[in-house]
Design a protein around this motif. Structure first.
Motif, PDB file in Angstrom:
ATOM      1  N   ASN A 118       0.815  -1.215   0.000  1.00 37.93           N
ATOM      2  CA  ASN A 118       0.000   0.000   0.000  1.00 37.93           C
ATOM      3  C   ASN A 118       0.847   1.263   0.000  1.00 37.93           C
ATOM      4  OD1 ASN A 118      -2.295  -1.573  -0.006  1.00 37.93           O
ATOM      5  ND2 ASN A 118      -2.652  -1.424   2.189  1.00 37.93           N
ATOM      6  N   GLY A 119       1.952   1.247   0.752  1.00 36.91           N
ATOM      7  CA  GLY A 119       2.817   2.416   0.788  1.00 36.91           C
ATOM      8  C   GLY A 119       3.485   2.672  -0.553  1.00 36.91           C
ATOM      9  N   VAL A 120       3.969   1.613  -1.203  1.00 35.27           N
ATOM     10  CA  VAL A 120       4.606   1.757  -2.513  1.00 35.27           C
ATOM     11  C   VAL A 120       3.575   2.207  -3.556  1.00 35.27           C
ATOM     12  CG1 VAL A 120       5.804   0.540  -4.378  1.00 35.27           C
ATOM     13  CG2 VAL A 120       6.379   0.047  -1.992  1.00 35.27           C
ATOM     14  N   ALA A 121       2.371   1.633  -3.493  1.00 36.81           N
ATOM     15  CA  ALA A 121       1.328   1.994  -4.463  1.00 36.81           C
ATOM     16  C   ALA A 121       0.938   3.455  -4.328  1.00 36.81           C
ATOM     17  CB  ALA A 121       0.115   1.092  -4.274  1.00 36.81           C
ATOM     18  N   ALA A 122       0.775   3.935  -3.105  1.00 35.02           N
ATOM     19  CA  ALA A 122       0.413   5.342  -2.888  1.00 35.02           C
ATOM     20  C   ALA A 122       1.489   6.263  -3.440  1.00 35.02           C
ATOM     21  CB  ALA A 122       0.198   5.600  -1.398  1.00 35.02           C
ATOM     22  N   ARG A 134      -1.005  -0.728  -7.907  1.00 31.27           N
ATOM     23  CA  ARG A 134       0.112  -0.839  -8.859  1.00 31.27           C
ATOM     24  C   ARG A 134       1.291  -1.616  -8.285  1.00 31.27           C
ATOM     25  NH1 ARG A 134       0.823   5.208 -10.965  1.00 31.27           N
ATOM     26  NH2 ARG A 134       2.731   4.347 -11.911  1.00 31.27           N
ATOM     27  N   ALA A 135       1.505  -1.543  -6.988  1.00 31.08           N
ATOM     28  CA  ALA A 135       2.606  -2.295  -6.387  1.00 31.08           C
ATOM     29  C   ALA A 135       2.348  -3.797  -6.491  1.00 31.08           C
ATOM     30  CB  ALA A 135       2.789  -1.881  -4.929  1.00 31.08           C
ATOM     31  N   LYS A 136       1.120  -4.207  -6.215  1.00 25.25           N
ATOM     32  CA  LYS A 136       0.764  -5.621  -6.341  1.00 25.25           C
ATOM     33  C   LYS A 136       0.869  -6.069  -7.794  1.00 25.25           C
ATOM     34  CE  LYS A 136      -2.435  -5.687  -2.402  1.00 25.25           C
ATOM     35  NZ  LYS A 136      -3.846  -5.873  -1.980  1.00 25.25           N
ATOM     36  N   GLU A 137       0.488  -5.184  -8.706  1.00 24.19           N
ATOM     37  CA  GLU A 137       0.530  -5.544 -10.125  1.00 24.19           C
ATOM     38  C   GLU A 137       1.961  -5.751 -10.622  1.00 24.19           C
ATOM     39  OE1 GLU A 137      -1.692  -2.543 -12.131  1.00 24.19           O
ATOM     40  OE2 GLU A 137      -3.623  -3.476 -11.693  1.00 24.19           O
ATOM     41  N   ILE A 138       2.926  -5.029 -10.053  1.00 19.31           N
ATOM     42  CA  ILE A 138       4.326  -5.253 -10.437  1.00 19.31           C
ATOM     43  C   ILE A 138       4.702  -6.704 -10.166  1.00 19.31           C
ATOM     44  CG2 ILE A 138       6.739  -4.743  -9.857  1.00 19.31           C
ATOM     45  CD1 ILE A 138       5.900  -1.859  -9.306  1.00 19.31           C
ATOM     46  N   ILE A 139       4.393  -7.164  -8.967  1.00 16.40           N
ATOM     47  CA  ILE A 139       4.723  -8.541  -8.590  1.00 16.40           C
ATOM     48  C   ILE A 139       3.945  -9.530  -9.446  1.00 16.40           C
ATOM     49  CG2 ILE A 139       4.772 -10.205  -6.707  1.00 16.40           C
ATOM     50  CD1 ILE A 139       6.692  -7.820  -6.395  1.00 16.40           C
ATOM     51  N   GLU A 140       2.653  -9.293  -9.613  1.00 17.16           N
ATOM     52  CA  GLU A 140       1.809 -10.217 -10.380  1.00 17.16           C
ATOM     53  C   GLU A 140       2.286 -10.345 -11.824  1.00 17.16           C
ATOM     54  OE1 GLU A 140      -2.088  -8.641  -9.962  1.00 17.16           O
ATOM     55  OE2 GLU A 140      -2.290  -9.233  -7.853  1.00 17.16           O
ATOM     56  N   ASP A 141       2.547  -9.216 -12.466  1.00 15.18           N
ATOM     57  CA  ASP A 141       2.933  -9.249 -13.881  1.00 15.18           C
ATOM     58  C   ASP A 141       4.312  -9.865 -14.077  1.00 15.18           C
ATOM     59  OD1 ASP A 141       0.607  -8.085 -15.063  1.00 15.18           O
ATOM     60  OD2 ASP A 141       1.205  -6.158 -14.243  1.00 15.18           O
ATOM     61  N   PHE A 142       5.230  -9.598 -13.154  1.00 20.02           N
ATOM     62  CA  PHE A 142       6.551 -10.218 -13.250  1.00 20.02           C
ATOM     63  C   PHE A 142       6.471 -11.716 -13.009  1.00 20.02           C
ATOM     64  CE2 PHE A 142       9.631  -6.417 -12.427  1.00 20.02           C
ATOM     65  CZ  PHE A 142       9.088  -5.777 -13.526  1.00 20.02           C
TER      66      PHE A 142
END
Length: 383
Positions: free
Chosen positions: A86-90, A158-166
């Protein structure tokens, strides 16, 4: 990914324990790890400022999200920052300050912004190939001591999506790496839905237009003729997921053509990124390490076929446990609200009954009184 195989040897007592469990089970009340806690939370986890053996999937990604090159090798890694989604996404969205863990490491901020751009490009390319992006409501219980106080909706960011897409990209690389070296493997498969016509019908009912299955067997969804690449309505998404059906694990020989993953629009897909919480990933890691070392495959196709069926059955059992505990948590929260009125939306109706989802509390259940007249959003009474 952490080199779990370095600590969990094939055929050892811990390995047999993990093979039986097959997967970690995540419930509202407790997490039941596949491996003993000392391994799952410490020795096989890429903890801050700890050196860990790892298996690295290196990828070269083009500006359009295409894979230009890849390699897999063993390494010793050291994690320099512990970050929260959450902190990275914000911060990435411009709604928060730079997290302390990012600011403390030179170059990490720019590195994460590059990763964010690459992840978005990877996702966009999959959507061009017909990947489905489905939005569902996932509620996490919030406890006050031993008492459940609320259900908090977990949202994508967006932070979760970085991990998911990678991870999606890495799982494709591992599958192709093994195939290129003539190794058998276990693939994660989600076949093309038998009831694509019903998905089309549902989309049209919600003012979406559906095109026939796109590249690599996947479907494409568009809104009013324009590509939106996602189904934002949670209840429509849930219906589509049910029509897609459950995934399964399948053993594959080099040269075979498994169905691939329909929803992700990828042909080659082998679970590999979580070897300390999914046994299928540990199997894949052992295959990768043997291939890297130029050794023979540690498992035969026949062994992998038996394991794949076991993994699918155990995953289904784990999912049932997780769903049952989630329902129990919702029931405990609603216990004090019997007799209150809530706005709700009907999420399903058939001869077996009518189901509704509350709009103010993220719970869904079967309507047991007055359901005969429920054909649209209405008020409900907890019973």
């Amino acid at each position: 990914m952490s080199d779990v195989d370095a600590l969990v040897k094939n055929g050892s007592a811990i390995d047999e324990h993990a093979r039986h469990n097959t997967t970690s089970v995540y419930t509202a009340a407790e997490i039941f790890p596949m491996l003993p806690e000392r391994l799952s939370n410490d020795l096989t986890s890429l903890n801050l400022d700890e050196e860990r053996l790892a298996v690295v999937v290196e990828m070269e990604i083009g500006v359009d999200g295409s894979l230009l090159g890849s390699d897999i090798y063993r390494a010793l890694v050291r994690n320099h920052a512990k970050l929260a989604y959450n902190g990275v996404a914000a911060w990435l969205d411009g709604n928060g300050a730079v997290p302390e863990g990012i600011a403390a490491v030179d170059g990490l901020a720019e590195n994460l912004r590059v990763q964010d751009r690459i992840a978005q490009n990877l996702k966009n390319l999959r959507h061009l190939h017909g990947a489905l992006s489905l939005e569902t409501i996932e509620a996490k219980p919030v406890f006050d001591g031993d008492q459940i106080r609320d259900l908090e909706v977990e949202e994508k960011n967006r932070a979760k999506e970085i991990i998911e897409d990678f991870m999606i990209a890495a799982n494709g690389v591992t599958a192709r790496y093994l195939a290129a070296r003539k190794f058998p493997s276990i693939r994660r498969v989600v076949s093309a839905p038998k009831r694509w016509d019903r998905i089309v019908e549902l989309a049209r009912e919600h003012n979406f237009g559906c095109r026939p299955p796109g590249l690599q067997g996947a479907g494409r969804v568009s809104r009013q003729g324009e590509s939106c690449r996602s189904v934002a309505l949670p209840d429509l998404s849930l219906a589509v997921i049910k029509l897609l059906g459950a995934g399964e694990y399948i053993a594959e020989l080099p040269g075979d053509t498994a169905a691939g993953h329909f929803g992700l629009a990828v042909k080659d897909y082998a679970h590999s990124t979580a070897p300390n919480r999914r046994y299928t990933d540990l199997i894949t890691q052992r295959l990768l390490k043997a291939a890297i070392a130029g050794q023979t495959a540690p498992y035969s196709y026949a062994e992998l076929d038996v394991l794949a069926k076991h993994f699918t059955a155990q995953e289904d059992a784990a999912n049932k446990v997780e769903r049952q505990v989630a329902k129990s948590a919702a029931a405990l929260l609603l216990e004090s609200k019997v007799g209150e009125q809530f706005d709700a939306i009907v999420t399903g109706a058939s001869d077996k009954g009518t189901w509704a989802r509350l709009l103010t509390i993220p719970v869904e259940g079967k309507v047991v009184r007055g359901f005969e007249a429920w054909t649209s959003a209405t008020g409900s009474t907890c019973n």
